[in-house]
Design an enzyme around this catalytic site. Structure first.
Site, PDB file in Angstrom:
ATOM      1  N   VAL A   6      21.213  25.965  39.714  1.00  0.00           N
ATOM      2  CA  VAL A   6      20.288  25.000  40.315  1.00  0.00           C
ATOM      3  C   VAL A   6      21.133  23.966  41.044  1.00  0.00           C
ATOM      4  CG1 VAL A   6      18.624  23.140  39.801  1.00  0.00           C
ATOM      5  CG2 VAL A   6      18.516  25.296  38.546  1.00  0.00           C
ATOM      6  N   SER A  52      25.648  19.897  45.263  1.00  0.00           N
ATOM      7  CA  SER A  52      26.967  20.543  45.281  1.00  0.00           C
ATOM      8  C   SER A  52      27.856  20.137  44.107  1.00  0.00           C
ATOM      9  CB  SER A  52      27.704  20.230  46.596  1.00  0.00           C
ATOM     10  OG  SER A  52      26.846  20.432  47.679  1.00  0.00           O
ATOM     11  N   ARG A  53      27.234  19.890  42.965  1.00  0.00           N
ATOM     12  CA  ARG A  53      27.975  19.550  41.732  1.00  0.00           C
ATOM     13  C   ARG A  53      28.761  18.236  41.846  1.00  0.00           C
ATOM     14  NH1 ARG A  53      24.784  22.817  40.198  1.00  0.00           N
ATOM     15  NH2 ARG A  53      25.217  24.776  39.153  1.00  0.00           N
ATOM     16  N   MET A  54      28.336  17.363  42.799  1.00  0.00           N
ATOM     17  CA  MET A  54      29.003  16.061  42.938  1.00  0.00           C
ATOM     18  C   MET A  54      28.242  15.026  42.101  1.00  0.00           C
ATOM     19  SD  MET A  54      31.562  16.589  44.909  1.00  0.00           S
ATOM     20  CE  MET A  54      32.033  15.166  45.870  1.00  0.00           C
TER      21      MET A  54
END
Ligand SMILES: Cc1cc2nc3c(=O)[nH]c(=O)nc-3n(C[C@H](O)[C@H](O)[C@H](O)COP(=O)(O)O)c2cc1C
Length: 212
Positions: free
Chosen positions: A9, A190-192
């Site tokens: 996700v 984006s996993r930031m």
């Protein structure tokens, strides 16, 4: 159906503004908790409690948060349970709240101690009658040797307290977790992800940002 390795996700959460958040993490927790309630998260007060003991290592399980005070986080349980025995030996614990639907996680680390009998009694009295009976009937975390045992203990206590007020068992009550640190996490693209940690420093809180 997708394989587990392909489940992914991309989160969309907002940034946490380190300059405008509360100086006190308990107040920040209350704001986040309210947003979980407003977003209809099922049991937002469910939290993973981890304890540690020298004999059985790390033990984790879900419990329900039943109060947030200026000092800390309260839950109720059987003091003779595995978690009770662990806390008796080592009162360092952690709590994890995961509210996936709003892409938030909160991690609390702190020290657990028993709350007063008076406070436990007040909460115990607010519970439904059958939950009170169940507290008496369950030797929480002990082995059940015979399947009928639990049911017959329930019936036994139902009979015992038939027309009476059900007293607070000596072995049952609340713990308060006084935090040493509280981390707030919000999922971002984006996993930031954003992570803000509050660390106790004497009577103050130091606030730091962490890499995701
Ligand atoms: C959603 C949920 C909420 C729970 N809430 C509590 C709770 O508030 N207190 C409690 O003692 N056990 C609660 N339990 C049961 C615990 O997860 C656990 O099975 C039990 O406390 C025994 O844990 P222990 O053997 O590690 O001490 C809950 C379980 C679930 C799934």
């Amino acid at each position: 159906m997708k394989g587990i390795q392909n489940l992914r996700v991309d989160y969309s959460g907002k940034k946490i503004n380190i300059h405008t958040i509360n100086n006190n993490p308990i107040n920040e927790f209350k704001i986040w908790f309210k947003s979980a309630q407003e977003n209809n998260i099922l049991e937002p007060n469910a939290m993973t409690l981890s304890t540690f003991s020298d004999t059985s290592g790390i033990n984790s399980r879900t419990v329900l948060l039943k109060g947030v005070e200026e000092k800390g986080f309260i839950f109720y349980t059987n003091y003779n349970s595995r978690k009770g025995v662990d806390i008796n030996n080592n009162n360092n614990v952690s709590l994890v709240f995961l509210w996936k639907e709003i892409e938030k996680q909160i991690i609390v680390k702190g020290k657990a101690s028993k709350i007063s009998k008076k406070e436990s009694k007040k909460y115990f009295e607010s519970r439904p009658r059958k939950s009170k009976i169940a507290a008496w009937a369950s030797k929480q975390s002990s082995e059940i040797k015979d399947e009928k045992e639990l049911n017959s203990r329930f019936l036994e206590y139902e009979k015992k307290f038939l027309d009476d007020k059900i007293p607070l068992p000596d072995f049952w009550g609340g713990y308060i977790i006084v935090p040493d640190s509280i981390e707030f996490w919000i999922g971002r693209k984006s996993r930031m992800h954003d992570r803000i940690i509050y660390l106790k420093n004497n009577d103050d809180w130091v606030i730091k940002k962490l890499y995701p």
